[in-house]
Write an enzyme that holds these catalytic residues in place. Structure first.
Site, PDB file in Angstrom:
ATOM      1  N   ARG A  24       0.858  -1.193   0.000  1.00  0.00           N
ATOM      2  CA  ARG A  24       0.000   0.000   0.000  1.00  0.00           C
ATOM      3  C   ARG A  24       0.890   1.237   0.000  1.00  0.00           C
ATOM      4  O   ARG A  24       1.772   1.376   0.857  1.00  0.00           O
ATOM      5  CB  ARG A  24      -0.914  -0.004   1.230  1.00  0.00           C
ATOM      6  N   HIS A  72      -3.104  10.864   1.038  1.00  0.00           N
ATOM      7  CA  HIS A  72      -2.516  10.623   2.362  1.00  0.00           C
ATOM      8  C   HIS A  72      -1.927  11.951   2.842  1.00  0.00           C
ATOM      9  O   HIS A  72      -0.731  12.070   3.111  1.00  0.00           O
ATOM     10  CB  HIS A  72      -1.472   9.505   2.297  1.00  0.00           C
ATOM     11  N   GLU A 114      -7.552   8.393   6.624  1.00  0.00           N
ATOM     12  CA  GLU A 114      -7.810   8.977   7.935  1.00  0.00           C
ATOM     13  C   GLU A 114      -8.358  10.397   7.867  1.00  0.00           C
ATOM     14  O   GLU A 114      -7.697  11.361   8.296  1.00  0.00           O
ATOM     15  CB  GLU A 114      -6.539   8.942   8.792  1.00  0.00           C
ATOM     16  N   ASN A 155      -7.122   1.658  10.065  1.00  0.00           N
ATOM     17  CA  ASN A 155      -5.800   1.839  10.663  1.00  0.00           C
ATOM     18  C   ASN A 155      -5.987   1.809  12.165  1.00  0.00           C
ATOM     19  O   ASN A 155      -6.725   2.626  12.722  1.00  0.00           O
ATOM     20  CB  ASN A 155      -5.190   3.185  10.251  1.00  0.00           C
ATOM     21  N   TYR A 202      -4.015   1.278  16.026  1.00  0.00           N
ATOM     22  CA  TYR A 202      -2.762   1.220  16.781  1.00  0.00           C
ATOM     23  C   TYR A 202      -2.964   0.988  18.267  1.00  0.00           C
ATOM     24  O   TYR A 202      -2.067   0.503  18.944  1.00  0.00           O
ATOM     25  CB  TYR A 202      -1.984   2.536  16.581  1.00  0.00           C
ATOM     26  N   GLU A 204      -3.405  -0.457   8.139  1.00  0.00           N
ATOM     27  CA  GLU A 204      -2.211  -0.085   8.919  1.00  0.00           C
ATOM     28  C   GLU A 204      -2.327  -0.681  10.314  1.00  0.00           C
ATOM     29  O   GLU A 204      -3.369  -0.569  10.964  1.00  0.00           O
ATOM     30  CB  GLU A 204      -2.067   1.431   9.098  1.00  0.00           C
TER      31      GLU A 204
END
Ligand code: IFM
Length: 456
Positions: A86, A130, A175, A301, A303, A355
């Site tokens: 990606r 992005h 995002e 994504n 985390y 991600e």
């Protein structure tokens, strides 16, 4: 299931033959070549020049010098044994002013990229935005200006016509919450504005431009799978007091439901709109129908999880919980809960982990290795969490590690290392870390476990 109980081979065998494994990057964070071959200025080129904006005073001028090291970096990706890469297209590299003339040299770079991936048997997963909006468009109001919606649709169509047939997937935005809130409300990311009213106008324009771009690409017959990428976390109250629960519900509304409700149900959540009051965006007739285009997949994504306390900011490290070098809590179960909740509330056709990864203080040792055991442990546990979510019914079909390379971590500069490949920014030397070797072995185990098997 506790993935620590499983061998890596057993973990790998929990994923079917048609599962997609990959690594991810973005243009501004790795490319460099900021003023070469006709590339225009982006809002991040400009923002990096604001004194104090970037922790180490750095910028993306050189970054990982990826533009000049494309072939070697493609070889690095291939050596991992992944099936997917990606990357994002830098809008100002291919259309310096954000509208009008195209830059052929920039387009040719991305052609070399997708062709180089194809030659190595790796599927290209392209992100259109992005974060590096052309500065020329910012001068005209940026994402706060409605005209940027149409410029984005034109850009998306141009890229898809040129590259779409060579891409497995295309996502519109990476995002949107980050662009809107960190860039326009908190001012800590480009373009550095501080207005909640503007932030929600920006979020709305991003969503409308996403929907109109999907419509345009489908009208054009673009064969790539189409989607959007959201940064999502499981949001949980610090306690079961009414105050904590109510605040967590609003945080979840601002971060997740504000995006998922219009994308999947064609409406903004009433409770969040009420809380926003005069900061809620202007919605024109047809906007919500435009946003709610069918998604081939939703990219996620993830985390950490978010814990909310009415008493004030909640700090995982202060609670004695494990955190990464970003201070983000390591909480794989949070990802499982998030995926199951998305499946339950929105029934997406497919969910993709676009991600997941972690920053740690990695050191290049005298023997030339990087022993990032903490990252190996992180990845093993999060991949286990994805398997748990799949077992529970979440339609997750892909997992991409953030990131291939240590890179420019936005306002943190180069101090936060997310790569599974170490980059010495003085010499540009790449060194695959222990985590890269581990990921390669996991995928070899997965290939062995699923050889001859059909899709499950
Ligand atoms: O580096 C970023 C990436 O650009 C977007 N998602 C989060 C990553 C880590 O902060």
């Amino acid at each position: 299931m506790n993935p620590m109980m499983l061998s890596d081979a057993a973990l790998a065998a929990r994923f079917p033959r048609d599962f997609v494994w990959g690594v991810a990057t973005s243009a501004f964070q790795i490319e460099g070549a900021a003023r070469e071959d006709g590339k225009g200025e982006s809002i991040w080129d400009r923002f990096c020049r604001v004194p104090g904006a970037i922790a180490d005073g750095s910028n993306g001028d050189v970054a990982c010098d990826h533009v000049h090291r494309l072939e070697a970096d493609l070889d690095l990706i291939a050596a991992l044994g992944v099936g997917a890469y990606r990357f994002s297209v830098s809008w100002p590299r291919v259309q310096p002013e954000g509208c009008g003339a195209w830059n052929e040299a920039g387009l040719r770079f991305y052609e070399r990229l997708v062709d180089g991936l194809a030659a190595r048997g790796i599927a290209a997963h392209l992100t259109l935005n992005h974060w590096d909006l052309p500065q020329a468009l910012q001068q005209r109001g940026g994402w706060a200006a409605r005209e940027t919606v149409q410029h984005f649709v034109d850009y998306a169509r141009g890229i898809a016509r040129r590259l779409g047939a060579r891409c497995a997937s295309i996502v519109t935005h990476n995002e949107p919450w980050v662009i809107a809130v960190l860039g326009h409300e908190q001012g800590v990311f480009a373009p550095g504005l501080k207005s909640r009213r503007t932030a929600f106008e920006v979020a709305h324009h991003l969503l409308v431009s996403h929907g109109l771009a999907l419509r345009a690409l489908r009208d054009d017959g673009c064969p790539a799978a189409l989607g959007i990428v959201l940064n999502l976390s499981s949001v949980e109250p610090a306690s079961d007091t009414a105050a904590d629960v109510a605040k967590a519900r609003l945080e979840d509304g601002l971060g997740l439901r504000w995006y998922c409700e219009p994308l999947f149900h064609g409406r903004y959540p009433d409770d969040v709109a009420f809380a926003l009051g005069a900061d809620a965006p202007i919605v024109q007739p047809g906007d919500l129908a435009a946003i709610a285009q069918p998604l081939d997949f939703l990219g996620i994504n993830n985390y950490t999880r978010v814990v909310v306390s009415a008493a004030g900011p909640w700090d995982a490290a202060a609670q004695g919980l494990p955190v990464t070098d970003m201070g983000w809590e390591i909480c794989p179960d949070g990802l499982t809960r998030l995926l199951l909740r998305l499946q339950r509330d929105y029934a997406p056709a497919r969910l993709r982990i676009t991600e997941n990864g972690a920053a740690f203080k990695d050191a290049l040792l005298a023997d030339g290795t990087v022993q990032d055991d903490d990252r190996v442990d992180f990845l093993r546990r999060y991949i286990g969490a994805v398997a748990d979510a799949r077992d529970g019914g979440a339609a997750v079909d892909a997992y991409l590690v953030w990131s291939l390379l240590d890179n420019f971590e936005w306002s943190s500069g180069y101090g936060k290392r997310f790569g599974i490949v170490h980059v010495d920014f003085a010499t540009q030397q790449r060194t695959p870390k222990a985590s890269a070797q581990w990921y390669r072995r996991l995928l070899a185990d997965w290939r062995a476990a699923t050889a001859g098997a059909g899709a499950r």
